[in-house]
Design an enzyme around this catalytic site. Structure first.
Site, PDB file in Angstrom:
ATOM      1  N   ASP A   1      21.895  41.291  29.105  1.00 55.41           N
ATOM      2  CA  ASP A   1      21.268  41.218  30.435  1.00 55.41           C
ATOM      3  C   ASP A   1      21.661  39.894  31.055  1.00 55.41           C
ATOM      4  OD1 ASP A   1      19.705  41.753  32.671  1.00 55.41           O
ATOM      5  OD2 ASP A   1      17.897  40.915  31.791  1.00 55.41           O
ATOM      6  N   SER A   2      21.463  39.812  32.367  1.00 57.29           N
ATOM      7  CA  SER A   2      21.687  38.550  33.048  1.00 57.29           C
ATOM      8  C   SER A   2      20.641  37.519  32.626  1.00 57.29           C
ATOM      9  CB  SER A   2      21.621  38.765  34.560  1.00 57.29           C
ATOM     10  OG  SER A   2      20.397  39.391  34.899  1.00 57.29           O
TER      11      SER A   2
ATOM     12  N   CYS B   1      20.876  45.715  32.055  1.00 57.03           N
ATOM     13  CA  CYS B   1      20.777  45.039  33.349  1.00 57.03           C
ATOM     14  C   CYS B   1      21.222  46.068  34.386  1.00 57.03           C
ATOM     15  CB  CYS B   1      21.707  43.830  33.366  1.00 57.03           C
ATOM     16  SG  CYS B   1      21.857  43.020  34.971  1.00 57.03           S
TER      17      CYS B   1
ATOM     18  N   GLU C   1      10.097  35.642  36.793  1.00 56.92           N
ATOM     19  CA  GLU C   1      10.620  34.454  36.110  1.00 56.92           C
ATOM     20  C   GLU C   1       9.588  33.322  36.106  1.00 56.92           C
ATOM     21  OE1 GLU C   1      13.924  33.585  34.863  1.00 56.92           O
ATOM     22  OE2 GLU C   1      14.097  35.739  34.702  1.00 56.92           O
TER      23      GLU C   1
ATOM     24  N   CYS D   1      15.276  47.789  37.891  1.00 58.87           N
ATOM     25  CA  CYS D   1      15.590  46.406  37.533  1.00 58.87           C
ATOM     26  C   CYS D   1      14.839  46.105  36.245  1.00 58.87           C
ATOM     27  CB  CYS D   1      15.125  45.461  38.643  1.00 58.87           C
ATOM     28  SG  CYS D   1      15.245  43.709  38.199  1.00 58.87           S
TER      29      CYS D   1
ATOM     30  N   HIS E   1      13.548  43.542  35.108  1.00 58.79           N
ATOM     31  CA  HIS E   1      12.365  42.672  35.216  1.00 58.79           C
ATOM     32  C   HIS E   1      11.104  43.454  35.590  1.00 58.79           C
ATOM     33  CE1 HIS E   1      15.050  39.246  35.071  1.00 58.79           C
ATOM     34  NE2 HIS E   1      14.050  38.405  35.250  1.00 58.79           N
TER      35      HIS E   1
HETATM   36  N1  DGL Z   1      18.705  42.011  35.208  1.00 55.47           N
HETATM   37  C1  DGL Z   1      18.801  42.245  36.633  1.00 55.47           C
HETATM   38  C2  DGL Z   1      18.674  43.757  36.897  1.00 55.47           C
HETATM   39  O1  DGL Z   1      18.188  44.517  36.077  1.00 55.47           O
HETATM   40  C3  DGL Z   1      17.762  41.461  37.419  1.00 55.47           C
HETATM   41  C4  DGL Z   1      17.965  39.956  37.386  1.00 55.47           C
HETATM   42  C5  DGL Z   1      19.223  39.506  38.134  1.00 55.47           C
HETATM   43  O2  DGL Z   1      19.281  39.621  39.367  1.00 55.47           O
HETATM   44  O3  DGL Z   1      20.126  39.006  37.462  1.00 55.47           O
HETATM   45  O4  DGL Z   1      19.071  44.193  37.956  1.00 55.47           O
END
Ligand code: DGL
Length: 279
Positions: free
Chosen positions: A15-16, A79, A156, A194, A196
Site C-alpha cells: 500500500d502507499s 491500495c 492519518e 480506498c 483507509h
Molecule cells: N491507499 C490509498 C488508496 O487506497 C489511499 C492513500 C493514498 O492516497 O495514498 O487509494
C-alpha cells in the site's frame, strides 16, 4: 529441514501507507498459515493526489521490492489508487500473480446490490481513472464515483471517531446522494474504494440512508486472494504448526508506522524495517 511442499507461501502486500493493513488483517483471518511481507510506501504517501505516471513508478518499485527482495510468490495491491492506475504496469514488471482491489470491490457490489446502481467513494486519482465505474459497468452495474480527499488525512491524524470527520463524511455523502438523484440512480450500495476508509466504517454507516449496503474493498480483496491462492493455501495447511509470520517495511518513520499501523491491523505490527526505494 523445512519441506518446500508444505512451507507457507510468502504473500507480498503493498500500500502507499498504513491503510492496506486493513487488507492484511482480512487476509490473515482467512489465510493464517502464511508468511506476509507488507510494504507501506509512507515516504511517498499520498498516491491519491498524484499523476498516473508517478503512481505507476512508485507502485512498480514497491512491487519489485516485495517480489525480488522479499521473495513474495503472490502480490496483493492493497491500495485502490495503485490498483486503479498501475495494475498493468505492476503485472508487467513482476513475474508473480498480482491481485488488485478494484475488481473484487466491484464484484462484491454486484453481489450486494438489488437495484444495480452503486456509489463509490475513493481518492481523486482513483475517481479520475474511472476504474471502478469501468469494473462495475463490465458487471452490468451503473456506478457513480466521488472523490473524498479529506478523508485520508483525517484517518492519518487518527480522527476516526471525531465529530469533524463525521461532519465531513455527511457532507460528502449528501453531495453524492444529490448527484445520484440528479443522474436518476437508485443506489443501494456504497463501495469504500480506498483502503483507509474501513477505519471510518462506523461513521459512514451512520451517515448513509437506511438499508444501504456498505462494501469494504479490503474484505472482498481478501476473499478474492483466498480464491486465487487456494492451491498454495491448501498445501500450507498441511503445516499445522506454521504460525502467521508478518514482516513490515516502511519507506518513512518506522516509529509512526508501529504506532498507527496497529490500529489498521488490529494487533501490534511488530518490528518495522526502514527501506529506501529512492525518490
Ligand atoms: N491507499 C490509498 C488508496 O487506497 C489511499 C492513500 C493514498 O492516497 O495514498 O487509494
Amino acid at each position: 529441514m523445512s519441506n518446500p511442499a508444505v512451507s507457507a507461501p510468502t504473500i507480498g502486500v503493498f500500500d502507499s501507507g498504513f491503510g492496506g493493513l486493513t487488507v492484511l488483517r482480512a487476509l490473515i483471518e482467512r489465510l493464517p498459515r502464511a508468511r506476509y511481507a507488507f510494504l507501506g510506501d509512507t515516504a511517498r504517501l499520498p498516491y491519491g493526489s498524484k499523476s498516473r505516471r508517478t503512481i505507476a513508478r512508485y507502485a512498480v518499485e514497491s512491487a519489485q521490492f516485495l517480489a525480488h527482495e522479499q521473495g513474495a510468490e503472490f502480490l496483493v495491491i492493497a491500495c485502490n489508487t495503485a490498483s486503479a492506475l498501475a495494475l498493468d504496469a505492476i503485472q508487467q514488471a513482476v513475474s508473480v500473480p498480482v491481485l488488485g482491489v478494484i475488481e473484487p470491490g466491484a464484484s462484491a457490489a454486484r453481489d450486494a446490490s438489488r437495484t444495480g446502481d452503486v456509489l463509490v467513494i475513493a481518492t481523486d486519482a482513483t475517481v479520475q481513472s474511472h476504474a471502478y465505474a469501468a469494473a462495475c459497468h463490465t458487471l452490468g452495474l451503473r456506478a457513480l464515483e466521488k472523490a473524498c480527499p479529506l478523508l485520508v488525512p483525517l484517518v492519518e491524524e487518527g480522527w476516526t471517531d471525531h465529530p469533524v470527520t463525521a461532519e465531513v463524511i455527511r457532507i460528502y455523502l449528501d453531495e453524492l446522494s444529490a448527484d445520484a438523484a440528479a443522474h436518476g440512480l437508485h443506489a443501494d450500495t456504497l463501495v469504500l474504494g480506498c483502503t483507509h476508509y474501513p477505519l471510518l466504517r462506523p461513521l459512514i454507516e451512520q451517515a448513509v440512508p437506511a438499508g444501504m449496503r456498505v462494501i469494504d474493498s479490503a474484505e472482498s480483496a481478501a476473499d478474492a486472494a483466498v480464491r486465487l491462492f487456494n492451491g498454495r493455501a491448501a498445501a500450507s495447511a498441511a503445516s499445522a504448526a506454521q504460525p502467521t509470520e508478518i514482516l513490515c517495511f516502511a519507506t518513512d518513520s518506522v516509529e509512526k508506522f508501529e504506532r498507527l499501523g496497529s490500529r489498521f491491523l488490529g494487533r501490534p505490527v511488530g518490528r518495522v524495517e526502514l527501506v529506501d526505494l529512492g525518490g
